[in-house]
Design a protein around this motif. Structure first.
Motif, PDB file in Angstrom:
ATOM      1  N   LEU A  33      39.378  46.274  36.423  1.00 56.68           N
ATOM      2  CA  LEU A  33      38.680  45.125  36.985  1.00 56.68           C
ATOM      3  C   LEU A  33      37.607  45.538  37.992  1.00 56.68           C
ATOM      4  CD1 LEU A  33      38.941  41.998  36.850  1.00 56.68           C
ATOM      5  CD2 LEU A  33      40.515  42.160  38.793  1.00 56.68           C
ATOM      6  N   VAL A  34      36.443  44.900  37.853  1.00 57.00           N
ATOM      7  CA  VAL A  34      35.392  45.022  38.861  1.00 57.00           C
ATOM      8  C   VAL A  34      35.119  43.621  39.397  1.00 57.00           C
ATOM      9  CG1 VAL A  34      33.012  45.673  39.347  1.00 57.00           C
ATOM     10  CG2 VAL A  34      34.373  47.036  37.750  1.00 57.00           C
ATOM     11  N   ILE A  35      35.360  43.445  40.689  1.00 60.16           N
ATOM     12  CA  ILE A  35      35.171  42.166  41.347  1.00 60.16           C
ATOM     13  C   ILE A  35      33.841  42.186  42.093  1.00 60.16           C
ATOM     14  CG2 ILE A  35      36.059  40.586  43.113  1.00 60.16           C
ATOM     15  CD1 ILE A  35      38.854  41.775  42.542  1.00 60.16           C
ATOM     16  N   GLY A  36      33.023  41.199  41.820  1.00 59.96           N
ATOM     17  CA  GLY A  36      31.767  41.063  42.550  1.00 59.96           C
ATOM     18  C   GLY A  36      31.803  39.802  43.384  1.00 59.96           C
ATOM     19  N   GLY A  37      31.536  39.929  44.669  1.00 60.72           N
ATOM     20  CA  GLY A  37      31.579  38.749  45.516  1.00 60.72           C
ATOM     21  C   GLY A  37      30.825  38.961  46.798  1.00 60.72           C
ATOM     22  N   ILE A  38      30.605  37.861  47.509  1.00 60.97           N
ATOM     23  CA  ILE A  38      29.827  37.913  48.748  1.00 60.97           C
ATOM     24  C   ILE A  38      30.721  38.003  49.978  1.00 60.97           C
ATOM     25  CG2 ILE A  38      29.651  35.429  49.214  1.00 60.97           C
ATOM     26  CD1 ILE A  38      26.572  35.984  49.604  1.00 60.97           C
ATOM     27  N   GLU A  42      37.275  40.055  52.369  1.00 62.84           N
ATOM     28  CA  GLU A  42      38.290  39.587  51.428  1.00 62.84           C
ATOM     29  C   GLU A  42      38.281  40.409  50.151  1.00 62.84           C
ATOM     30  OE1 GLU A  42      36.153  37.789  53.096  1.00 62.84           O
ATOM     31  OE2 GLU A  42      36.980  35.847  53.715  1.00 62.84           O
ATOM     32  N   GLY A  43      37.095  40.737  49.669  1.00 62.01           N
ATOM     33  CA  GLY A  43      36.978  41.497  48.433  1.00 62.01           C
ATOM     34  C   GLY A  43      37.596  42.879  48.531  1.00 62.01           C
ATOM     35  N   LYS A  44      37.348  43.569  49.611  1.00 61.01           N
ATOM     36  CA  LYS A  44      37.916  44.901  49.795  1.00 61.01           C
ATOM     37  C   LYS A  44      39.438  44.840  49.886  1.00 61.01           C
ATOM     38  CE  LYS A  44      33.884  47.067  51.965  1.00 61.01           C
ATOM     39  NZ  LYS A  44      33.331  47.667  53.209  1.00 61.01           N
ATOM     40  N   ARG A  45      39.919  43.816  50.556  1.00 58.15           N
ATOM     41  CA  ARG A  45      41.368  43.656  50.688  1.00 58.15           C
ATOM     42  C   ARG A  45      42.024  43.389  49.336  1.00 58.15           C
ATOM     43  NH1 ARG A  45      41.245  40.223  54.525  1.00 58.15           N
ATOM     44  NH2 ARG A  45      41.449  38.310  53.286  1.00 58.15           N
ATOM     45  N   VAL A  46      41.399  42.550  48.536  1.00 60.70           N
ATOM     46  CA  VAL A  46      41.935  42.238  47.207  1.00 60.70           C
ATOM     47  C   VAL A  46      41.901  43.469  46.315  1.00 60.70           C
ATOM     48  CG1 VAL A  46      41.524  40.914  45.093  1.00 60.70           C
ATOM     49  CG2 VAL A  46      41.398  39.787  47.317  1.00 60.70           C
ATOM     50  N   ALA A  47      40.807  44.226  46.347  1.00 59.00           N
ATOM     51  CA  ALA A  47      40.703  45.429  45.521  1.00 59.00           C
ATOM     52  C   ALA A  47      41.786  46.432  45.887  1.00 59.00           C
ATOM     53  CB  ALA A  47      39.318  46.051  45.676  1.00 59.00           C
ATOM     54  N   GLU A  48      42.035  46.586  47.175  1.00 58.35           N
ATOM     55  CA  GLU A  48      43.087  47.509  47.616  1.00 58.35           C
ATOM     56  C   GLU A  48      44.454  47.036  47.121  1.00 58.35           C
ATOM     57  OE1 GLU A  48      44.815  49.514  51.753  1.00 58.35           O
ATOM     58  OE2 GLU A  48      43.164  48.068  51.818  1.00 58.35           O
ATOM     59  N   SER A  54      46.506  48.242  38.687  1.00 56.27           N
ATOM     60  CA  SER A  54      45.526  48.591  37.661  1.00 56.27           C
ATOM     61  C   SER A  54      44.206  48.888  38.360  1.00 56.27           C
ATOM     62  CB  SER A  54      45.364  47.419  36.681  1.00 56.27           C
ATOM     63  OG  SER A  54      44.522  47.778  35.603  1.00 56.27           O
ATOM     64  N   PRO A  55      43.420  49.836  37.854  1.00 59.86           N
ATOM     65  CA  PRO A  55      42.178  50.195  38.539  1.00 59.86           C
ATOM     66  C   PRO A  55      41.298  48.987  38.845  1.00 59.86           C
ATOM     67  CG  PRO A  55      42.622  51.711  36.751  1.00 59.86           C
ATOM     68  CD  PRO A  55      43.627  50.618  36.619  1.00 59.86           C
ATOM     69  N   THR A  56      40.966  48.830  40.121  1.00 59.21           N
ATOM     70  CA  THR A  56      40.184  47.685  40.575  1.00 59.21           C
ATOM     71  C   THR A  56      39.204  48.142  41.642  1.00 59.21           C
ATOM     72  OG1 THR A  56      42.078  46.204  40.223  1.00 59.21           O
ATOM     73  CG2 THR A  56      40.288  45.372  41.585  1.00 59.21           C
ATOM     74  N   VAL A  57      37.970  47.684  41.548  1.00 61.04           N
ATOM     75  CA  VAL A  57      36.973  47.973  42.576  1.00 61.04           C
ATOM     76  C   VAL A  57      36.277  46.678  42.966  1.00 61.04           C
ATOM     77  CG1 VAL A  57      36.589  50.352  41.845  1.00 61.04           C
ATOM     78  CG2 VAL A  57      35.196  48.523  40.873  1.00 61.04           C
TER      79      VAL A  57
END
Length: 263
Positions: A33-38, A42-48, A54-57
């Motif tokens: 998963l690659v999450i793109g957001g503003i 929150e985004g960094k916390r979710v990716a961690e 599963s691999p997520t950035v």
């Protein structure tokens, strides 16, 4: 039915609300998963959180910028070698502002984020999927406000109707290549969209505490299910549309609304 292990997905607005529920569900199914957001924190916390399974950035992305959306898709391909699923979910709410209460600045922001951002995402994903020649899944987040009036404000309704129209036209043009394109249309869902929209819109924000979802008495009168929906209930539909089980579903706008559009 939803065997998505090792598929690669990009989701905009995947760090909060409905997008977060979709991100978590895809990750649990083994999707890269690659999450793109503003919302960077929150985004960094979710990716961690999700990267443990599963691999997520996370890539900070403003969907109002075509180059940033294109870079988001390129990041997925660079890291994971392909793109199977694109979910254009980033969006902001207009506070149910009527036309006369909608200043040009608010109109432009709502259209740019909710509709133009979806257009940019569809173009970037289609370009990659066509090059791969293996088909793919595109899921766009519209709204009950993209199916009927009297659900949201003027700019939001215009943008979300636009998402449905764009979805249907892309499906007509590209489904023969094995790319399915569908829209999900959530109703009143339990999220922080009002607070997040106010933060993102900044000086263009209006009173966000309006509309059916903000008033328990209103949604109990309006929605046959007599309750607000949960983000997971929307995520489950999105993930189904991303699966092989939905390979013959394209060009559709699917309401997840507790019966609201049935009234």
């Amino acid at each position: 039915m939803t065997d998505l292990k090792n598929r690669v997905a990009v989701i905009t607005g995947g760090e909060s609300g409905i997008g977060l529920a979709i991100s978590r569900t895809l990750s649990a199914l083994g999707v890269k998963l690659v999450i793109g957001g503003i919302l960077e924190e929150e985004g960094k916390r979710v990716a961690e959180e999700l990267n443990a399974g599963s691999p997520t950035v996370f890539v900070k992305t403003d969907v109002r910028s075509e180059s940033q959306v294109e870079s988001l898709v390129k990041e997925a391909v660079s890291r994971f070698g392909k793109l199977d699923i694109m979910i254009n979910n980033a969006g902001v709410y207009d506070g149910s502002a009527s036309l006369m209460d909608t200043k040009e600045g608010l109109w432009n922001q709502i259209i740019d984020i909710n509709l133009k951002g979806c257009y940019f995402g569809c173009r970037a994903a289609l370009r990659q999927m066509i090059e791969q020649g293996t088909g793919g899944r595109i899921i766009n987040t519209s709204s009950v406000g993209g199916l009927r009036g009297a659900a949201d404000g003027a700019s939001y309704t215009a943008a979300k109707f636009g998402v449905v129209g764009l979805t249907r036209q892309i499906a007509c043009d590209y489904s023969e290549l094995g790319v399915t394109v569908n829209a999900i249309c959530p109703g009143a869902i339990e999220t922080d969209v009002r607070k997040n929209s106010g933060a993102i819109l900044g000086e263009h924000a209006v009173n966000m505490n309006r509309g059916v979802g903000s008033d328990p008495d209103a949604y109990k009168r309006t929605i046959p299910a007599r309750r607000r929906g949960k983000p997971q209930e929307v995520a489950d539909v999105a993930v189904f549309l991303a699966s092989d089980a939905a390979s013959y579903i394209t060009g559709q706008a699917i309401a997840i609304d507790g019966g609201w559009t049935a009234t």
